[in-house]
Design an enzyme around this catalytic site. Structure first.
Site, short mmCIF file in Angstrom:
data_model
loop_
_atom_site.label_atom_id
_atom_site.label_comp_id
_atom_site.label_asym_id
_atom_site.label_seq_id
_atom_site.Cartn_x
_atom_site.Cartn_y
_atom_site.Cartn_z
N ASP A 39 -1.13 2.89 -3.37
CA ASP A 39 -1.83 1.88 -2.57
C ASP A 39 -0.94 0.70 -2.19
O ASP A 39 -1.44 -0.33 -1.72
CB ASP A 39 -3.07 1.37 -3.32
CG ASP A 39 -4.13 0.83 -2.37
OD1 ASP A 39 -4.19 1.30 -1.22
OD2 ASP A 39 -4.89 -0.07 -2.77
N ASP A 88 -4.69 8.69 0.47
CA ASP A 88 -3.97 7.57 1.11
C ASP A 88 -2.45 7.65 0.98
O ASP A 88 -1.74 6.88 1.62
CB ASP A 88 -4.43 6.21 0.56
CG ASP A 88 -5.88 5.90 0.86
OD1 ASP A 88 -6.49 6.58 1.71
OD2 ASP A 88 -6.43 4.97 0.24
N ASP A 94 -14.88 -0.64 -3.77
CA ASP A 94 -13.60 -0.46 -3.08
C ASP A 94 -12.59 -1.52 -3.49
O ASP A 94 -11.39 -1.36 -3.24
CB ASP A 94 -13.80 -0.54 -1.56
CG ASP A 94 -14.58 0.64 -1.01
OD1 ASP A 94 -14.40 1.76 -1.52
OD2 ASP A 94 -15.38 0.44 -0.08
#
Length: 342
Positions: free
Chosen positions: A133, A173, A314
């Site tokens: 991330d 991701d 989130d």
């Protein structure tokens, strides 16, 4: 005197040598049989395996945060929402923060055992990539030196359940973020090695496919291609932890597949029931759960799947706690009328 000459002149010695030879041959044959049986069993499971599809039943993991939250106090609405979400077929996220090295294998074994007992499939998300991330809300992951062993521990536990269908979403991701994170070459190599390690009987691996509002399909396809994992990967996963409409994701999956020689996909429908979030990805208001796992698919999309567990935040935005933490208020919003009907 040479041993062979001595054995020829000594009958007792000759018998011992003969018995020794027979024993050695027997052990070798026995070992060969064991190896052959194991290979045949593995081949049988692999040959009989079919990929996930419409109607595939995925477990609602006993270890999920929704299940754990059932023991907590809350309002009637929060309890109803938690009960509803805990019962839904959903992927389980394997993270080093929750399931560290030395413990993650036991978690996977518990998941596959549940799946076996329920005659269902298990879906897991492997989410521990170094630099995960890029330092945003879900920052973390393992050190580069620790990641391979952690993945290997997961792989060993998955391989120990060849009779269970296993869906693996590998590092959401990771590829879509690669251009902005600036460590693409390292990520491609790590994902390639992880896919190789995780591949096994009735194990279906899906790489990160971003979503329809992120990177253009051609660019995303280039990133996926650079992993170069070959037939060890079934396809890619789109809309993971996002809120895009199912129709848009199916169209995007088809376009992306066209750039990748017909690669297959799964689509996350865990929170796209309203699909009004637009570019907002962090706890947007007014969203709802989408269609349950295994409801639909086509010649490209194997199935839809609840990948992101609804009710988990989130990140610290729009009233939510840290990423991945159970958020009762968010669960109530997402479950909506479904929880009341349940």
């Amino acid at each position: 005197m040479r041993p062979r000459e001595a054995a020829r002149r000594n009958p007792a010695l000759r018998r011992r040598v003969s018995l020794l030879v027979i024993a050695v041959v027997a052990v070798a044959v026995g070992a060969a049989v064991v190896i052959a049986v194991a290979l045949v069993q593995r081949w049988a499971f692999t040959a009989a395996a079919t990929p996930p599809g419409v109607g595939t039943t995925v477990i609602a993991p006993h270890q999920s945060k929704a299940q754990r939250a059932l023991a907590e106090d809350g309002s009637d609405a929060e309890i109803a929402a938690t009960e509803y979400l805990a019962a839904q077929p959903t992927a389980y996220w394997l993270t080093p923060e929750q399931d560290p090295p030395g413990a993650v294998g036991r978690t996977v074994t518990a998941l596959t055992s549940q799946a076996r007992n329920e005659d269902a499939a298990v879906a897991v998300v492997v989410y521990g990539l170094p630099g995960r991330d890029c330092g945003s809300h879900s920052a973390g992951g393992l050190a580069a030196s620790e990641y391979p062993a952690w993945v290997s521990e997961i792989a060993d536990a998955l391989e120990a359940a060849p009779d269970v269908q296993k869906v693996v979403v590998l590092e959401p991701d990771s590829l879509a973020l690669a251009p902005s994170c600036g460590d693409g070459d390292q990520r491609f190599a790590q994902l390639r090695a992880a896919a190789h390690e995780l591949s096994g009987p009735d194990t279906w691996i899906y790489l990160d496919g971003g979503h329809s509002g992120w990177l253009p399909a051609a660019e995303m396809a280039t990133l996926i291609s650079r992993v170069d994992a070959g037939t060890q990967v079934r396809g890619f996963a789109t809309n993971v932890s996002n809120y895009r409409a199912t129709h848009d994701e199916f169209a995007y999956a088809h376009e992306l597949s066209g750039h990748l020689g017909g690669m297959h996909a799964i689509v996350d429908t865990s929170r796209n029931g309203a699909a009004t979030a637009g570019a907002e990805w962090c706890n947007p208001a007014g969203q709802r759960v989408g269609e349950p796992s295994g409801t639909f698919g086509d010649d490209v999309v194997d199935m839809n799947l609840w990948v992101k567990p609804p009710g988990e935040s989130d990140g610290p935005c729009n009233g939510g706690p840290a990423a991945g933490v159970w958020w009762p208020e968010g669960a109530v919003t997402l479950a909506g009328a479904s929880a009341a009907e349940h």
